[in-house]
Design a protein around this motif. Structure first.
Motif, PDB file in Angstrom:
ATOM      1  N   PHE A 128       0.838  -1.207   0.000  1.00 47.16           N
ATOM      2  CA  PHE A 128       0.000   0.000   0.000  1.00 47.16           C
ATOM      3  C   PHE A 128       0.867   1.249   0.000  1.00 47.16           C
ATOM      4  O   PHE A 128       0.604   2.208  -0.756  1.00 47.16           O
ATOM      5  CB  PHE A 128      -0.927  -0.020   1.226  1.00 47.16           C
ATOM      6  CG  PHE A 128      -1.711   1.242   1.395  1.00 47.16           C
ATOM      7  CD1 PHE A 128      -2.788   1.533   0.582  1.00 47.16           C
ATOM      8  CD2 PHE A 128      -1.362   2.150   2.389  1.00 47.16           C
ATOM      9  CE1 PHE A 128      -3.505   2.706   0.746  1.00 47.16           C
ATOM     10  CE2 PHE A 128      -2.067   3.316   2.555  1.00 47.16           C
ATOM     11  CZ  PHE A 128      -3.143   3.602   1.738  1.00 47.16           C
ATOM     12  N   GLU A 129       1.909   1.264   0.839  1.00 51.08           N
ATOM     13  CA  GLU A 129       2.798   2.432   0.889  1.00 51.08           C
ATOM     14  C   GLU A 129       3.510   2.632  -0.441  1.00 51.08           C
ATOM     15  O   GLU A 129       3.660   3.764  -0.918  1.00 51.08           O
ATOM     16  CB  GLU A 129       3.816   2.273   2.022  1.00 51.08           C
ATOM     17  CG  GLU A 129       3.218   2.423   3.395  1.00 51.08           C
ATOM     18  CD  GLU A 129       4.221   2.159   4.512  1.00 51.08           C
ATOM     19  OE1 GLU A 129       5.303   1.596   4.219  1.00 51.08           O
ATOM     20  OE2 GLU A 129       3.914   2.497   5.652  1.00 51.08           O
ATOM     21  N   GLU A 130       3.936   1.541  -1.056  1.00 44.63           N
ATOM     22  CA  GLU A 130       4.602   1.637  -2.357  1.00 44.63           C
ATOM     23  C   GLU A 130       3.649   2.218  -3.408  1.00 44.63           C
ATOM     24  O   GLU A 130       4.010   3.112  -4.188  1.00 44.63           O
ATOM     25  CB  GLU A 130       5.078   0.253  -2.786  1.00 44.63           C
ATOM     26  CG  GLU A 130       5.890   0.244  -4.058  1.00 44.63           C
ATOM     27  CD  GLU A 130       6.353  -1.164  -4.390  1.00 44.63           C
ATOM     28  OE1 GLU A 130       6.246  -1.516  -5.573  1.00 44.63           O
ATOM     29  OE2 GLU A 130       6.797  -1.879  -3.477  1.00 44.63           O
ATOM     30  N   ARG A 131       2.433   1.747  -3.395  1.00 44.18           N
ATOM     31  CA  ARG A 131       1.436   2.257  -4.352  1.00 44.18           C
ATOM     32  C   ARG A 131       1.139   3.721  -4.087  1.00 44.18           C
ATOM     33  O   ARG A 131       0.996   4.519  -5.024  1.00 44.18           O
ATOM     34  CB  ARG A 131       0.174   1.405  -4.246  1.00 44.18           C
ATOM     35  CG  ARG A 131      -0.826   1.762  -5.294  1.00 44.18           C
ATOM     36  CD  ARG A 131      -1.939   0.769  -5.324  1.00 44.18           C
ATOM     37  NE  ARG A 131      -2.830   1.147  -6.395  1.00 44.18           N
ATOM     38  CZ  ARG A 131      -3.843   0.441  -6.783  1.00 44.18           C
ATOM     39  NH1 ARG A 131      -4.085  -0.708  -6.205  1.00 44.18           N
ATOM     40  NH2 ARG A 131      -4.619   0.855  -7.747  1.00 44.18           N
ATOM     41  N   LEU A 132       1.044   4.102  -2.795  1.00 41.32           N
ATOM     42  CA  LEU A 132       0.780   5.497  -2.447  1.00 41.32           C
ATOM     43  C   LEU A 132       1.910   6.392  -2.961  1.00 41.32           C
ATOM     44  O   LEU A 132       1.649   7.484  -3.514  1.00 41.32           O
ATOM     45  CB  LEU A 132       0.635   5.644  -0.921  1.00 41.32           C
ATOM     46  CG  LEU A 132       0.411   7.055  -0.379  1.00 41.32           C
ATOM     47  CD1 LEU A 132      -0.898   7.636  -0.916  1.00 41.32           C
ATOM     48  CD2 LEU A 132       0.405   7.044   1.131  1.00 41.32           C
ATOM     49  N   ARG A 133       3.147   5.945  -2.811  1.00 39.33           N
ATOM     50  CA  ARG A 133       4.281   6.739  -3.322  1.00 39.33           C
ATOM     51  C   ARG A 133       4.192   6.921  -4.835  1.00 39.33           C
ATOM     52  O   ARG A 133       4.453   8.001  -5.370  1.00 39.33           O
ATOM     53  CB  ARG A 133       5.604   6.063  -2.945  1.00 39.33           C
ATOM     54  CG  ARG A 133       6.114   6.468  -1.578  1.00 39.33           C
ATOM     55  CD  ARG A 133       7.519   5.936  -1.422  1.00 39.33           C
ATOM     56  NE  ARG A 133       7.439   4.468  -1.376  1.00 39.33           N
ATOM     57  CZ  ARG A 133       7.661   3.748  -0.296  1.00 39.33           C
ATOM     58  NH1 ARG A 133       8.062   4.308   0.792  1.00 39.33           N
ATOM     59  NH2 ARG A 133       7.521   2.457  -0.313  1.00 39.33           N
ATOM     60  N   VAL A 153       1.500   6.895  -6.668  1.00 33.46           N
ATOM     61  CA  VAL A 153       0.395   7.828  -6.958  1.00 33.46           C
ATOM     62  C   VAL A 153       0.848   9.248  -6.661  1.00 33.46           C
ATOM     63  O   VAL A 153       0.581  10.177  -7.455  1.00 33.46           O
ATOM     64  CB  VAL A 153      -0.874   7.456  -6.151  1.00 33.46           C
ATOM     65  CG1 VAL A 153      -1.923   8.554  -6.214  1.00 33.46           C
ATOM     66  CG2 VAL A 153      -1.437   6.133  -6.631  1.00 33.46           C
ATOM     67  N   GLU A 154       1.526   9.444  -5.539  1.00 31.64           N
ATOM     68  CA  GLU A 154       2.023  10.790  -5.199  1.00 31.64           C
ATOM     69  C   GLU A 154       2.991  11.296  -6.267  1.00 31.64           C
ATOM     70  O   GLU A 154       2.926  12.455  -6.672  1.00 31.64           O
ATOM     71  CB  GLU A 154       2.710  10.770  -3.826  1.00 31.64           C
ATOM     72  CG  GLU A 154       1.759  10.611  -2.663  1.00 31.64           C
ATOM     73  CD  GLU A 154       2.477  10.385  -1.338  1.00 31.64           C
ATOM     74  OE1 GLU A 154       1.815  10.563  -0.298  1.00 31.64           O
ATOM     75  OE2 GLU A 154       3.679  10.031  -1.331  1.00 31.64           O
ATOM     76  N   GLN A 155       3.872  10.438  -6.714  1.00 28.52           N
ATOM     77  CA  GLN A 155       4.829  10.843  -7.752  1.00 28.52           C
ATOM     78  C   GLN A 155       4.103  11.156  -9.055  1.00 28.52           C
ATOM     79  O   GLN A 155       4.420  12.130  -9.746  1.00 28.52           O
ATOM     80  CB  GLN A 155       5.869   9.729  -7.991  1.00 28.52           C
ATOM     81  CG  GLN A 155       6.878   9.590  -6.890  1.00 28.52           C
ATOM     82  CD  GLN A 155       7.789   8.381  -7.111  1.00 28.52           C
ATOM     83  OE1 GLN A 155       7.588   7.585  -8.040  1.00 28.52           O
ATOM     84  NE2 GLN A 155       8.778   8.243  -6.239  1.00 28.52           N
ATOM     85  N   HIS A 156       3.126  10.339  -9.402  1.00 26.21           N
ATOM     86  CA  HIS A 156       2.378  10.547 -10.642  1.00 26.21           C
ATOM     87  C   HIS A 156       1.614  11.873 -10.610  1.00 26.21           C
ATOM     88  O   HIS A 156       1.525  12.579 -11.631  1.00 26.21           O
ATOM     89  CB  HIS A 156       1.424   9.382 -10.880  1.00 26.21           C
ATOM     90  CG  HIS A 156       0.635   9.501 -12.131  1.00 26.21           C
ATOM     91  ND1 HIS A 156       1.202   9.361 -13.389  1.00 26.21           N
ATOM     92  CD2 HIS A 156      -0.682   9.763 -12.335  1.00 26.21           C
ATOM     93  CE1 HIS A 156       0.269   9.542 -14.299  1.00 26.21           C
ATOM     94  NE2 HIS A 156      -0.897   9.772 -13.679  1.00 26.21           N
ATOM     95  N   LEU A 157       1.062  12.202  -9.453  1.00 26.81           N
ATOM     96  CA  LEU A 157       0.287  13.440  -9.326  1.00 26.81           C
ATOM     97  C   LEU A 157       1.140  14.621  -8.879  1.00 26.81           C
ATOM     98  O   LEU A 157       0.611  15.708  -8.651  1.00 26.81           O
ATOM     99  CB  LEU A 157      -0.867  13.243  -8.343  1.00 26.81           C
ATOM    100  CG  LEU A 157      -1.911  12.203  -8.741  1.00 26.81           C
ATOM    101  CD1 LEU A 157      -2.921  12.015  -7.626  1.00 26.81           C
ATOM    102  CD2 LEU A 157      -2.603  12.602 -10.039  1.00 26.81           C
ATOM    103  N   ASN A 158       2.437  14.408  -8.762  1.00 21.96           N
ATOM    104  CA  ASN A 158       3.367  15.441  -8.305  1.00 21.96           C
ATOM    105  C   ASN A 158       2.961  16.015  -6.946  1.00 21.96           C
ATOM    106  O   ASN A 158       2.949  17.228  -6.733  1.00 21.96           O
ATOM    107  CB  ASN A 158       3.483  16.569  -9.338  1.00 21.96           C
ATOM    108  CG  ASN A 158       4.139  16.092 -10.608  1.00 21.96           C
ATOM    109  OD1 ASN A 158       5.030  15.259 -10.551  1.00 21.96           O
ATOM    110  ND2 ASN A 158       3.695  16.620 -11.735  1.00 21.96           N
ATOM    111  N   LEU A 159       2.621  15.142  -6.016  1.00 19.28           N
ATOM    112  CA  LEU A 159       2.253  15.531  -4.654  1.00 19.28           C
ATOM    113  C   LEU A 159       3.465  15.349  -3.746  1.00 19.28           C
ATOM    114  O   LEU A 159       4.310  14.489  -3.989  1.00 19.28           O
ATOM    115  CB  LEU A 159       1.089  14.719  -4.132  1.00 19.28           C
ATOM    116  CG  LEU A 159      -0.239  14.836  -4.879  1.00 19.28           C
ATOM    117  CD1 LEU A 159      -1.230  13.834  -4.360  1.00 19.28           C
ATOM    118  CD2 LEU A 159      -0.788  16.251  -4.731  1.00 19.28           C
TER     119      LEU A 159
END
Length: 104
Positions: A85-90, A92-98
């Motif tokens: 889950f943490e890997e996926r969250l990272r 997503v954050e990178q993809h959305l530039n968060l």
């Protein structure tokens, strides 16, 4: 004739004393035999109780081991899921530039 009576009386008293001592000794030996018999019986009872206790403890320890292994497997499984889950969250954050979130 008083002398023979005293001699016979003295011998009878000694015989009575000897008989009394022998009876006490016999009673003591009987008591010792009874105590030994009781001790042997108690030893057998204690040995039986220890065997029963060992069996129950062995069963409980086996159950506890099983429960710990199940919990450990479950916790590791959750740990993998959380790391995924943490890997996926990272990603997503990178993809959305968060900015990275603080998960710990």
């Amino acid at each position: 004739m008083t002398e023979p009576e005293n001699l016979v009386l003295t011998i009878l008293r000694e015989v009575r004393s000897d008989i009394s001592r022998i009876q006490e000794t016999m009673a003591t030996k009987a008591d010792v035999a009874e105590v030994r018999s009781e001790m042997n019986s108690l030893r057998a009872d204690v040995a039986s109780d220890f065997a029963s206790l060992e069996k129950r403890l062995s069963d409980q320890i086996s159950g506890l081991r099983r429960a710990v292994m199940e919990y450990h497997s479950s916790a590791i499984g959750h740990g993998v899921l959380i790391s995924e889950f943490e890997e996926r969250l990272r990603r997503v954050e990178q993809h959305l530039n968060l900015p990275p979130s603080e998960t710990h």
